[in-house]
Design a protein around this motif. Structure first.
Motif, PDB file in Angstrom:
ATOM      1  N   SER A  57       0.849  -1.198   0.000  1.00  0.00           N
ATOM      2  CA  SER A  57       0.000   0.000   0.000  1.00  0.00           C
ATOM      3  C   SER A  57       0.882   1.245   0.000  1.00  0.00           C
ATOM      4  N   LYS A  58       0.248   2.375  -0.130  1.00  0.00           N
ATOM      5  CA  LYS A  58       0.998   3.637  -0.180  1.00  0.00           C
ATOM      6  C   LYS A  58       1.749   3.886   1.129  1.00  0.00           C
ATOM      7  N   GLU A  59       1.083   3.621   2.256  1.00  0.00           N
ATOM      8  CA  GLU A  59       1.696   3.791   3.577  1.00  0.00           C
ATOM      9  C   GLU A  59       1.738   2.453   4.286  1.00  0.00           C
ATOM     10  N   THR A  60       2.870   2.153   4.902  1.00  0.00           N
ATOM     11  CA  THR A  60       2.962   0.936   5.691  1.00  0.00           C
ATOM     12  C   THR A  60       2.340   1.172   7.067  1.00  0.00           C
ATOM     13  N   VAL A  61       2.162   0.105   7.798  1.00  0.00           N
ATOM     14  CA  VAL A  61       1.570   0.201   9.132  1.00  0.00           C
ATOM     15  C   VAL A  61       2.432   1.085  10.035  1.00  0.00           C
ATOM     16  N   ILE A  62       3.739   0.896   9.956  1.00  0.00           N
ATOM     17  CA  ILE A  62       4.637   1.672  10.812  1.00  0.00           C
ATOM     18  C   ILE A  62       4.597   3.150  10.432  1.00  0.00           C
ATOM     19  N   ASP A  70       3.923  11.791  15.145  1.00  0.00           N
ATOM     20  CA  ASP A  70       4.701  12.965  14.751  1.00  0.00           C
ATOM     21  C   ASP A  70       4.040  13.865  13.724  1.00  0.00           C
ATOM     22  N   GLY A  71       2.960  13.458  13.157  1.00  0.00           N
ATOM     23  CA  GLY A  71       2.352  14.247  12.094  1.00  0.00           C
ATOM     24  C   GLY A  71       2.992  13.900  10.765  1.00  0.00           C
ATOM     25  N   GLU A  72       3.364  14.908   9.987  1.00  0.00           N
ATOM     26  CA  GLU A  72       3.989  14.657   8.687  1.00  0.00           C
ATOM     27  C   GLU A  72       5.408  14.146   8.871  1.00  0.00           C
ATOM     28  N   LEU A  73       5.811  13.234   7.975  1.00  0.00           N
ATOM     29  CA  LEU A  73       7.142  12.640   8.041  1.00  0.00           C
ATOM     30  C   LEU A  73       8.003  13.143   6.886  1.00  0.00           C
ATOM     31  N   SER A  74       9.297  13.291   7.159  1.00  0.00           N
ATOM     32  CA  SER A  74      10.228  13.691   6.108  1.00  0.00           C
ATOM     33  C   SER A  74      10.477  12.512   5.173  1.00  0.00           C
ATOM     34  N   GLU A  75      11.167  12.786   4.074  1.00  0.00           N
ATOM     35  CA  GLU A  75      11.471  11.731   3.096  1.00  0.00           C
ATOM     36  C   GLU A  75      12.355  10.653   3.728  1.00  0.00           C
ATOM     37  N   ASN A  76      13.309  11.071   4.558  1.00  0.00           N
ATOM     38  CA  ASN A  76      14.175  10.102   5.249  1.00  0.00           C
ATOM     39  C   ASN A  76      13.379   9.240   6.222  1.00  0.00           C
ATOM     40  N   ALA A  77      12.439   9.857   6.913  1.00  0.00           N
ATOM     41  CA  ALA A  77      11.608   9.111   7.864  1.00  0.00           C
ATOM     42  C   ALA A  77      10.718   8.107   7.131  1.00  0.00           C
ATOM     43  N   LEU A  78      10.221   8.465   5.969  1.00  0.00           N
ATOM     44  CA  LEU A  78       9.401   7.539   5.180  1.00  0.00           C
ATOM     45  C   LEU A  78      10.219   6.331   4.732  1.00  0.00           C
ATOM     46  N   LYS A  79      11.459   6.578   4.276  1.00  0.00           N
ATOM     47  CA  LYS A  79      12.329   5.465   3.874  1.00  0.00           C
ATOM     48  C   LYS A  79      12.666   4.590   5.083  1.00  0.00           C
ATOM     49  N   TYR A  80      12.964   5.255   6.202  1.00  0.00           N
ATOM     50  CA  TYR A  80      13.320   4.510   7.418  1.00  0.00           C
ATOM     51  C   TYR A  80      12.161   3.622   7.882  1.00  0.00           C
ATOM     52  N   THR A  81      10.949   4.163   7.911  1.00  0.00           N
ATOM     53  CA  THR A  81       9.809   3.380   8.375  1.00  0.00           C
ATOM     54  C   THR A  81       9.473   2.246   7.405  1.00  0.00           C
ATOM     55  N   THR A  85       9.604  -1.673   8.327  1.00  0.00           N
ATOM     56  CA  THR A  85       8.523  -2.616   8.043  1.00  0.00           C
ATOM     57  C   THR A  85       9.079  -3.902   7.437  1.00  0.00           C
ATOM     58  N   TYR A  86      10.091  -3.780   6.573  1.00  0.00           N
ATOM     59  CA  TYR A  86      10.744  -4.987   6.035  1.00  0.00           C
ATOM     60  C   TYR A  86      11.343  -5.822   7.164  1.00  0.00           C
ATOM     61  N   ILE A  87      11.995  -5.155   8.084  1.00  0.00           N
ATOM     62  CA  ILE A  87      12.604  -5.870   9.218  1.00  0.00           C
ATOM     63  C   ILE A  87      11.536  -6.552  10.056  1.00  0.00           C
ATOM     64  N   TRP A  88      10.434  -5.844  10.321  1.00  0.00           N
ATOM     65  CA  TRP A  88       9.344  -6.452  11.089  1.00  0.00           C
ATOM     66  C   TRP A  88       8.725  -7.632  10.353  1.00  0.00           C
ATOM     67  N   CYS A  89       8.668  -7.555   9.042  1.00  0.00           N
ATOM     68  CA  CYS A  89       8.161  -8.697   8.256  1.00  0.00           C
ATOM     69  C   CYS A  89       9.044  -9.919   8.467  1.00  0.00           C
ATOM     70  N   VAL A  90      10.341  -9.729   8.410  1.00  0.00           N
ATOM     71  CA  VAL A  90      11.264 -10.845   8.609  1.00  0.00           C
ATOM     72  C   VAL A  90      11.119 -11.402  10.023  1.00  0.00           C
ATOM     73  N   LEU A  91      11.082 -10.533  11.007  1.00  0.00           N
ATOM     74  CA  LEU A  91      10.968 -10.985  12.401  1.00  0.00           C
ATOM     75  C   LEU A  91       9.649 -11.701  12.674  1.00  0.00           C
ATOM     76  N   THR A  92       8.563 -11.155  12.176  1.00  0.00           N
ATOM     77  CA  THR A  92       7.270 -11.795  12.436  1.00  0.00           C
ATOM     78  C   THR A  92       7.124 -13.095  11.652  1.00  0.00           C
ATOM     79  N   PHE A  93       7.732 -13.166  10.453  1.00  0.00           N
ATOM     80  CA  PHE A  93       7.700 -14.430   9.721  1.00  0.00           C
ATOM     81  C   PHE A  93       8.514 -15.488  10.466  1.00  0.00           C
TER      82      PHE A  93
END
Length: 122
Positions: A57-62, A70-81, A85-93
């Motif tokens: 989707s356009k926005e991940t859960v995180i 925090d409200g609006e997120l910067s471009e770096n924060a969007l990449k980080y989150t 989410t990829y890391i959480w996918c690996v951990l939850t799997f």
């Protein structure tokens, strides 16, 4: 007087939490019901699917949680989150696979047999 009430309420919450935890442990340990033993597998799979599906989707859960805080997120924060989410996918799997393995080998697992032997000693 207020301090004593605060301490009493804190102790009460801790006691209730411990009691609920012990009841849940007893339920999972002593029950013969299939669905109770299968619950951790279903819960872990559900959490994995929530994180995994949010990647498409356009926005991940995180990102949604971060925007709530925090409200609006910067471009770096969007990449980080998104990377988070990829890391959480690996951990939850991984958590799902472990819980499924334990469920499928619950009677034949060397670890379970070790603890059964260990508990008999005491």
């Amino acid at each position: 007087m207020k301090t004593k009430n605060k301490i009493f309420k804190t102790i009460k919450k801790i006691f209730i939490s411990i009691a609920i935890t012990l009841c849940v442990i007893a339920l999972f340990h002593y029950t013969q019901l299939f669905f109770v033993k299968f619950y951790p597998v279903c819960a872990n799979l559900t959490v994995f699917l929530v994180f995994f599906c949010s990647l498409f989707s356009k926005e991940t859960v995180i990102q949604k949680f971060a925007k709530m805080i925090d409200g609006e997120l910067s471009e770096n924060a969007l990449k980080y989150t998104r990377n988070l989410t990829y890391i959480w996918c690996v951990l939850t799997f991984f958590n799902f696979v472990v819980s499924l393995t334990i469920f499928l080998t619950r009677d034949n697992s060397p670890a379970i047999n070790f603890f059964k032997d260990f508990s008999v000693a005491f």
